[in-house]
Design a protein around this motif. Sequence first.
Motif, mmCIF file in Angstrom:
data_model
loop_
_atom_site.group_PDB
_atom_site.id
_atom_site.type_symbol
_atom_site.label_atom_id
_atom_site.label_comp_id
_atom_site.label_asym_id
_atom_site.label_seq_id
_atom_site.Cartn_x
_atom_site.Cartn_y
_atom_site.Cartn_z
ATOM 1 N N VAL A 1 0.856 -1.183 0.000
ATOM 2 C CA VAL A 1 0.000 0.000 0.000
ATOM 3 C C VAL A 1 0.892 1.232 0.000
ATOM 4 O O VAL A 1 1.847 1.317 0.779
ATOM 5 C CB VAL A 1 -0.922 0.020 1.241
ATOM 6 C CG1 VAL A 1 -1.777 1.276 1.245
ATOM 7 C CG2 VAL A 1 -1.789 -1.230 1.280
ATOM 8 N N SER A 2 0.597 2.184 -0.882
ATOM 9 C CA SER A 2 1.386 3.410 -0.980
ATOM 10 C C SER A 2 0.490 4.630 -0.873
ATOM 11 O O SER A 2 -0.583 4.676 -1.486
ATOM 12 C CB SER A 2 2.146 3.457 -2.310
ATOM 13 O OG SER A 2 3.087 2.409 -2.393
ATOM 14 N N ILE A 3 0.934 5.593 -0.087
ATOM 15 C CA ILE A 3 0.254 6.881 0.040
ATOM 16 C C ILE A 3 1.274 7.950 -0.306
ATOM 17 O O ILE A 3 2.363 7.996 0.268
ATOM 18 C CB ILE A 3 -0.295 7.091 1.464
ATOM 19 C CG1 ILE A 3 -1.264 5.964 1.838
ATOM 20 C CG2 ILE A 3 -0.979 8.442 1.585
ATOM 21 C CD1 ILE A 3 -1.680 5.972 3.305
ATOM 22 N N LEU A 4 0.952 8.811 -1.258
ATOM 23 C CA LEU A 4 1.874 9.860 -1.696
ATOM 24 C C LEU A 4 1.127 11.175 -1.799
ATOM 25 O O LEU A 4 0.107 11.271 -2.485
ATOM 26 C CB LEU A 4 2.478 9.507 -3.055
ATOM 27 C CG LEU A 4 3.404 10.557 -3.679
ATOM 28 C CD1 LEU A 4 4.695 10.674 -2.883
ATOM 29 C CD2 LEU A 4 3.706 10.236 -5.130
ATOM 30 N N GLY B 1 -0.822 19.256 -3.626
ATOM 31 C CA GLY B 1 -2.063 19.580 -2.931
ATOM 32 C C GLY B 1 -3.044 18.435 -2.830
ATOM 33 O O GLY B 1 -4.149 18.600 -2.308
ATOM 34 N N GLY B 2 -2.669 17.258 -3.317
ATOM 35 C CA GLY B 2 -3.548 16.099 -3.232
ATOM 36 C C GLY B 2 -2.846 14.918 -2.603
ATOM 37 O O GLY B 2 -1.624 14.916 -2.423
ATOM 38 N N VAL B 3 -3.615 13.903 -2.255
ATOM 39 C CA VAL B 3 -3.079 12.666 -1.688
ATOM 40 C C VAL B 3 -3.578 11.509 -2.542
ATOM 41 O O VAL B 3 -4.788 11.381 -2.791
ATOM 42 C CB VAL B 3 -3.528 12.457 -0.234
ATOM 43 C CG1 VAL B 3 -2.961 11.149 0.307
ATOM 44 C CG2 VAL B 3 -3.079 13.606 0.640
ATOM 45 N N GLN B 4 -2.655 10.667 -2.997
ATOM 46 C CA GLN B 4 -3.030 9.499 -3.787
ATOM 47 C C GLN B 4 -2.799 8.219 -3.006
ATOM 48 O O GLN B 4 -1.838 8.106 -2.217
ATOM 49 C CB GLN B 4 -2.232 9.468 -5.085
ATOM 50 C CG GLN B 4 -2.737 10.491 -6.083
ATOM 51 C CD GLN B 4 -2.580 10.008 -7.506
ATOM 52 O OE1 GLN B 4 -1.734 10.498 -8.238
ATOM 53 N NE2 GLN B 4 -3.410 9.070 -7.896
#
Length: 537
Positions: A489-492, A496-499
């Motif tokens: 799982v990756s959060i980047l 101004g946004g989060v993917q």
Amino acid sequence: MVTRIPAASQGAHGTHATAAAAARPPRTPGLPPAARKAATAVQKNVRRAATGMLGLSGERMSKVDTAWLRMDSASNLMMINGVWTLAPGITWEALCERVEQRLLQYPRFRQRVLEDAAGATWVEDRHFDLSAHVLRETLPHRKGRSMQRALQDRVGELAVQPLDPRRPLWQMHLVEDFVGEDGQAGSALIVRIHHCIADGIALISVTLSLVDGGAEPPQRKSRAGQNAATAEDWIADALIKPFTGLTVKALDLAGDGAARSFKLLAAPEKAVHHGLSGTADMARVAYQLVSDAAALALMPDDSTTRLKGRPGRAKRVAWCPPIPLDEVKAIGKALNCSVNDVLLSCVAGAIGGYLRSLGDDPTGQEIRAMIPVNLRPMEEAWKLGNRFGLVPLVLPIGVANPIERVYAVRERMNALKGSTQPLLAFAMLAAAGLMIKPAQDALLNLFGRKTTAVMTNVPGPKEALTLCGARVTQCMFWVPQSGDIGLGVSILSYGGGVQFGVITDTTLCPEPQQIIDAFAPEFAQLSLLTLMLPWGE
């Protein structure tokens, strides 16, 4: 430590000459040609292993990076995979020019890896060919399938294709004509980099040097080891000379001599007298190994879910559109939680929702995710390599109430603050880099048995980037899973946004898009419930 011996500083009577003379086969009358050939081969192998072992040719790979190099398996390759979408499109020629100007300023991207009995060494690729690393891709068109899905399928295919070990361990695949879900025409760039080159934080530094206006990487100063000459003299006397005898008796003696020499590596206090700088830390790291491994082994096993098991040899990836970072921050502020608490809670909810959608009941279940923790100052990220530890976070996937779940995550994250576990995990990776592969596998498989997922949360650039004149509209990446772990799982955060992105083994989770599809509703539900909470004056 890295030991360098500049070739220009070695004269005809320098230490290189000493080693070469020691390795030169003596002329023995009447020796059969086959025996001479066999002895010469033995000498060459020992000399290569010995000089590589101390980094006397090229640059010695660190112990931690060596562990990542050796961690490849049939189910999990240790590659960081990333995707950029760009609008408008860029050309292959423009990308090659930018890579040559910027990326190749980092020596690692021009170096290949030579492995030996004691580890590995970075050496310059004398036959470096940029066209073997920057490739053109054309996505197949299938009726009823979007280009986004075709791109995801291609990333999954590349995630299980090993990089060529004869070349530097990275590749870029450019899809020049790509249309995203938003209908914008542009390009897509798939990047594959072996984890032994760098971790995710360090690769952010690489990214910032590639984009328009990016600064060139700082120049690394060449470091010559203080005991370089002594070390090479030691190699010549203790390792190479015993292998120069071409008779059976001489080869027998060489075996004893080599054994005594390698014993010095296990006795740092003796090795120092032979010019082996940098081996004392080897002993200190190894000293922690038993206690650290015991602590890891005593962690309770994860709940048994369909996401845990023996992975196969196929991967699939998926990612969602960006969520506004300001909205995440607002929820965190209202609930007195961090941005990480909010995002990880939504991840736990999405995984629990996915299991429910398949008829499973995750109530009361928890899964453990290994989360990387950066251990280096950001200003040193350009040096590349791996400088991170790991902490085990237990995700409450069985808690259905979003508010209750976010507070459960906050409590567990707070318990990890100030923990020494990241340093201990880093030490274990360093110790694993010293081991032969079977022993390393046995140690690192402890992580796999106690873990369902690897989860990363990397802060990316706050402003939108451009590459070769094109705006980077989305960027996503996935770190590798080791052992039998089948979920990443990756959060980047970016622009101004989060993917949120997922990579899965298709045996354990055939359709990761179903997890992705559950993420946005979880976030929306948490946001709605937060607005419904009573507000103080």
